[in-house]
Design an enzyme around this catalytic site. Structure first.
Site, short mmCIF file in Angstrom:
data_model
loop_
_atom_site.label_atom_id
_atom_site.label_comp_id
_atom_site.label_asym_id
_atom_site.label_seq_id
_atom_site.Cartn_x
_atom_site.Cartn_y
_atom_site.Cartn_z
N ASN A 158 0.80 -1.22 0.00
CA ASN A 158 0.00 0.00 0.00
C ASN A 158 0.84 1.28 0.00
O ASN A 158 0.30 2.35 -0.24
CB ASN A 158 -1.00 0.00 1.17
N GLU A 256 5.22 -3.45 12.29
CA GLU A 256 4.27 -2.32 12.09
C GLU A 256 3.06 -2.90 11.39
O GLU A 256 3.14 -3.27 10.21
CB GLU A 256 4.92 -1.24 11.21
N CYS A 289 -2.89 2.27 6.58
CA CYS A 289 -2.93 1.66 7.92
C CYS A 289 -3.38 2.65 8.98
O CYS A 289 -4.09 2.29 9.90
CB CYS A 289 -1.56 1.11 8.27
N GLU A 462 9.21 3.03 15.15
CA GLU A 462 10.15 3.53 14.15
C GLU A 462 10.16 5.06 14.26
O GLU A 462 9.27 5.65 14.85
CB GLU A 462 9.71 3.09 12.75
P1 NAD Z 1 0.89 -8.84 4.19
O1 NAD Z 1 1.17 -9.12 5.61
O2 NAD Z 1 0.05 -9.77 3.43
O3 NAD Z 1 2.26 -8.71 3.36
C1 NAD Z 1 3.27 -7.80 3.73
C2 NAD Z 1 4.60 -8.32 3.21
O4 NAD Z 1 4.90 -9.52 3.90
C3 NAD Z 1 4.62 -8.67 1.72
O5 NAD Z 1 5.86 -8.31 1.18
C4 NAD Z 1 4.45 -10.18 1.74
O6 NAD Z 1 4.99 -10.81 0.61
C5 NAD Z 1 5.25 -10.54 2.97
N1 NAD Z 1 4.93 -11.83 3.56
C6 NAD Z 1 3.74 -12.50 3.56
N2 NAD Z 1 3.87 -13.68 4.20
C7 NAD Z 1 5.15 -13.75 4.63
C8 NAD Z 1 5.89 -14.73 5.36
N3 NAD Z 1 5.33 -15.86 5.78
N4 NAD Z 1 7.19 -14.48 5.64
C9 NAD Z 1 7.76 -13.32 5.24
N5 NAD Z 1 7.12 -12.37 4.52
C10 NAD Z 1 5.83 -12.59 4.23
O7 NAD Z 1 0.29 -7.36 4.16
P2 NAD Z 1 -0.25 -6.56 2.90
O8 NAD Z 1 -1.60 -7.09 2.55
O9 NAD Z 1 0.80 -6.50 1.86
O10 NAD Z 1 -0.37 -5.09 3.52
C11 NAD Z 1 -1.49 -4.61 4.15
C12 NAD Z 1 -1.30 -4.62 5.65
O11 NAD Z 1 -0.19 -3.83 6.02
C13 NAD Z 1 -2.49 -4.01 6.37
O12 NAD Z 1 -2.81 -4.78 7.49
C14 NAD Z 1 -1.96 -2.65 6.79
O13 NAD Z 1 -2.64 -2.07 7.87
C15 NAD Z 1 -0.55 -2.95 7.09
N6 NAD Z 1 0.27 -1.74 7.07
C16 NAD Z 1 0.75 -1.25 8.27
C17 NAD Z 1 1.51 -0.08 8.28
C18 NAD Z 1 2.08 0.46 9.56
O14 NAD Z 1 3.00 1.27 9.50
N7 NAD Z 1 1.58 0.09 10.73
C19 NAD Z 1 1.77 0.59 7.08
C20 NAD Z 1 1.25 0.08 5.90
C21 NAD Z 1 0.51 -1.10 5.91
#
Ligand code: NAD
Length: 491
Positions: A158, A256, A289, A462
């Site tokens: 995102n 995060e 997020c 962070e």
């Molecule tokens: P996701 O957890 O599906 O994926 C995030 C990343 O993790 C991707 O690169 C994915 O390939 C990787 N990943 C997935 N499974 C993994 C594993 N088993 N081992 C290692 N890496 C793995 O999240 P998403 O759908 O890409 O992003 C949306 C989420 O991110 C939402 O929940 C959002 O709130 C959160 N987010 C949080 C922040 C913050 O700063 N708190 C900022 C942006 C997004």
């Protein structure tokens, strides 16, 4: 070494990994689609165990020399990296808009300048890190912040460029070497970052990229005991998986995660201002997020607030993110569109009322209308779970105590917004259990300030010194002030 490239909006991007300063192609490729119209952007290298291993070996080999530089010696590399992003600003904007569906206007005015600052600010701030002496009666404590080693950086789709640089800046400035695993739905601006690292002259192995799926490439990377740190931004289920893998090797990880942040409108709020900010929650089609997604509105101002926000939402321009007038773009992936529709359908089936939206948007298959639901129980799925789409909920309250109880009544604790008389809103904000909260405002950030969530929204902080505390090994070198003579009675 592979020189193959794909072309996105006329800009060349390597579809391959970047390991030890070279482009490395995989035999296995995955298809990457544009979220705006589902056109094929290209075929991208999927990292295998061998690619992960090669990247870790490269990063380990590069670590001693990079770590041995002073922060002042590393700073020009990061400044050049930032400058290279600036030189390619148009490519970063167009590519991320096509790849992740981020508004072009936001890329130009927000994300690209911030990405550059993420590198140059932390490079500068790292100059203050070394040897912060602590004087006591007995000794001088030379508190050192030493580089930790090889860092894995895992980012979501995102905001891929902003989040990669937000982690890269402090990790590299502190003297670590890194491996970025970009999101499989939006990997392209991370690949452009590798071009920048190359042009900036970063020594081979200091900055590596291995692309691929989370369950495949990501899981292999975070399970490796040679890592010194894992910095992850993404969803709660993935975070739990990563924490287990990291725990098996006792590798510290920063998490995060998602949010379900309250947006509280007190009875003494400037309703027009609150409503204008409320409409901002649909930015990036709600895939943000830190957005306030649960509106909690004092019952006395409910009608006036809803009317004002309805007016602002009606004016939102939903459309192609590459059109700079667009305010709400597409949802990243068909699977995510289905997820959003499912949430709304189940909420309506359970008795929720649609105040506006509640249906796909006619602009295209990847679009969903900005939606507001009301009349739900606090315990309902739509109130308790992160939708990560343009879907908000609205509940009313009778007094501050009820507003605070509703605000704190989920497992998340990322952010929040409170509108009201400043002293009143500040007092309420102080009682909402989140990592940060905005009073009569939204989205004000500073790189020196802490950022992160509590409860299910994350572990760690962070920003500023907090980033360095995570990416460094803190060490106390104790030098006595008086001659020391060993004695068993000495404590
Ligand atoms: P996701 O957890 O599906 O994926 C995030 C990343 O993790 C991707 O690169 C994915 O390939 C990787 N990943 C997935 N499974 C993994 C594993 N088993 N081992 C290692 N890496 C793995 O999240 P998403 O759908 O890409 O992003 C949306 C989420 O991110 C939402 O929940 C959002 O709130 C959160 N987010 C949080 C922040 C913050 O700063 N708190 C900022 C942006 C997004």
């Amino acid at each position: 070494m592979s020189t193959e490239q794909i072309h996105v909006a006329g800009f060349a991007v390597s579809p391959h990994h970047y390991i030890h300063g070279e482009r490395v192609a995989s035999e296995v490729l995955f298809d990457l689609y544009c979220p705006i119209d589902q056109s094929l952007l290209g075929r991208i290298s999927e990292g295998t165990a061998a690619h992960v291993d090669a990247a870790i070996r490269a990063a380990l080999a590069a670590f001693p020399a990079w770590a041995a530089l002073t922060a002042a010696e590393r700073k020009p590399y990061l400044d050049r990296l930032a400058a290279e992003i600036g030189k390619r600003a148009e490519a970063f904007c167009q590519v991320e808009s096509n790849d992740a569906g981020i508004l072009l206007s936001r890329m130009k005015h927000g994300v690209v300048p911030r990405a550059m600052l993420n590198l140059s600010w932390f490079a500068e701030h790292a100059l203050t890190l070394q040897d912060r002496p602590m004087e006591t009666e007995q000794a001088t404590h030379l508190v050192r912040h030493d580089p930790a080693g090889v860092v894995a950086i895992i980012t979501p789709w995102n905001s891929p460029l902003m989040l990669a640089t937000w982690k890269l800046g402090p990790a590299l400035a502190a003297g670590n070497t890194v491996i970025v695993k970009p999101p499989e739905w939006a990997p392209l601006t991370s690949s452009l970052l590798a071009d920048c690292a190359h042009a900036a002259g970063l020594p081979p192995g200091v900055f590596n990229i291995v692309q691929g799926s989370g369950a495949g490439t990501g899981a292999k990377l975070v399970s490796d005991p040679r890592l010194a740190r894992i910095s992850f931004t993404g969803s709660v289920p993935t975070a739990k998986w990563i924490a287990r893998a990291a725990g098996a090797n006792l590798v510290p990880c920063s998490l995060e995660l998602g949010g379900k942040s309250p947006f509280i409108v007190l009875e003494d709020a400037d309703l027009d201002n609150a409503a204008a900010t409320g409409a901002l929650m649909y930015r990036n089609a709600g895939q943000v997020c830190l957005a306030g997604t649960r509106f909690l509105v004092h019952h006395k101002v409910h009608d006036a607030f809803v009317a004002a926000m309805r007016g602002y939402v009606a004016q939102l321009k939903v459309g192609d993110p590459r059109d700079e007038a667009t305010e709400v773009g597409p949802i990243i992936h068909p699977r995510q569109v289905e997820r959003v529709q499912g949430f709304v359908q189940r909420a309506v089936d359970a008795g929720a009322e649609v105040l506006w939206g509640g249906a796909p948007h006619p602009f295209g298959a990847q679009y969903y209308a900005p939606t507001m639901l009301t009349h739900m129980q606090q315990s309902s799925e739509i109130v308790q779970n992160e939708v990560f789409g343009p879907v908000l909920t609205l509940q009313t309250f009778a007094d501050d105590a009820e507003a605070i109880a509703l605000a704190n009544g989920t497992d998340y604790g990322l952010g929040g917004v409170v509108y009201g008389d400043t002293a009143h809103a500040t007092a309420v904000a102080e009682q909402v259990r989140t990592g940060f909260i905005w009073v009569n405002s939204f989205g004000i950030r500073d790189l020196a300030a802490p950022f992160g969530g509590i409860k299910r929204s994350g572990v760690g902080r962070e920003g500023g010194d907090w980033s360095f505390e995570f990416f460094c090994d803190v060490k106390d070198v104790v030098v006595p002030k008086k001659p020391f003579r060993a004695s068993f009675s000495h404590r």
